[in-house]
Motif scaffolding. Sequence first.
Motif, PDB file in Angstrom:
ATOM      1  N   ARG A   1     -28.989   2.432 -24.820  1.00  0.00           N
ATOM      2  CA  ARG A   1     -30.148   1.716 -25.353  1.00  0.00           C
ATOM      3  C   ARG A   1     -29.958   0.208 -25.164  1.00  0.00           C
TER       4      ARG A   1
ATOM      5  N   HIS B   1     -30.756  -3.863 -25.744  1.00  0.00           N
ATOM      6  CA  HIS B   1     -31.119  -4.855 -26.763  1.00  0.00           C
ATOM      7  C   HIS B   1     -30.779  -6.230 -26.203  1.00  0.00           C
TER       8      HIS B   1
ATOM      9  N   THR C   1     -26.543  -3.230 -23.073  1.00  0.00           N
ATOM     10  CA  THR C   1     -26.580  -1.790 -23.300  1.00  0.00           C
ATOM     11  C   THR C   1     -25.678  -1.435 -24.470  1.00  0.00           C
TER      12      THR C   1
ATOM     13  N   TYR D   1     -25.926   1.242 -28.423  1.00  0.00           N
ATOM     14  CA  TYR D   1     -26.229   2.515 -29.074  1.00  0.00           C
ATOM     15  C   TYR D   1     -27.274   2.311 -30.171  1.00  0.00           C
ATOM     16  N   TRP D   2     -28.125   3.291 -30.325  1.00  0.00           N
ATOM     17  CA  TRP D   2     -28.960   3.385 -31.508  1.00  0.00           C
ATOM     18  C   TRP D   2     -28.189   4.185 -32.552  1.00  0.00           C
TER      19      TRP D   2
ATOM     20  N   TRP E   1     -29.245  -1.095 -33.846  1.00  0.00           N
ATOM     21  CA  TRP E   1     -28.550  -1.069 -32.556  1.00  0.00           C
ATOM     22  C   TRP E   1     -27.188  -1.731 -32.696  1.00  0.00           C
TER      23      TRP E   1
END
Length: 286
Positions: free
Chosen positions: A88, A90, A94, A96-97, A127
Amino acid sequence: MWKTALKPRWIAGFIFAIAVSGVFVLLSQWQFGRSTSPEMPVNPDTEKVQPLTDTLQPGEFFHGSDADQMVSATGTYDPAKQVLVPGRLHDGKTGYWVVSAFAVDGAPTLTGSAASPRTWIPVARGWVADADEATAPPSGPVQVTGRLLPSEAPVAGKAANPGEATAVSVAELINDWEISSYPGFVAATAEVAGGADVSAAAVPGNLLPLEIGPQPPAQQINWLNLFYSLEWVVFAGFAFFIWWRLVKDDYHRDLEDALDHAEPHEPEQQPGATRQPEHTEQKVQP
């Protein structure tokens, strides 16, 4: 022909053709923009927070009209039911959610052999750049506010690592968590526990807010405007064609005038005059 095209009047005509074609190109761009205009503007009602239990029902299909709706619900998190969704982005990075299971107070319970006593909904809490930076969800009663989104499809042919999920897929999560769930998930914007907002948006730390806005409305192609945009492009080219045609006609007129001046003309005979026959002298042989 270039000599003809460089005449002052045709240079002025060429500048005029450029101006006319430029206007036509702008009109083409305007018509093209209208041909792909949104089908409808963003619905302001989706930004009004509605109770989750009044917006979506467990065990039903996720209706498209419910997508992007801001909802709120009270309940509790289970820290043992939390996964990370990799890949994911942000701010170009790259990570993690962090997705946690949230038991919704007052939600209808489903029936069946695999149904759980309470109904849950996945909540994407924020995130993180590294998996070790994920924090446990707040304990105790929590009021969650966020954007309601449809379930994602699991990534086919890819097995999730321990403690991870390939996507925020309800079908994948309920098998992992063994719970009954709503057919969607919530991207949290606020988590109020004990009267204070403890969400990623309110508390500085490694867990960053998702900041998911309403999805852009579907676009509908207006074929009539698209045809008009192509038509204006043709008109722009036609302006140059007319200029070239006028220059070519002028060029041919100049050639005809030059040929007329180059051809020799016989002297004109006066009226009433007769042409004298030509005499040749004959030599008499002795």
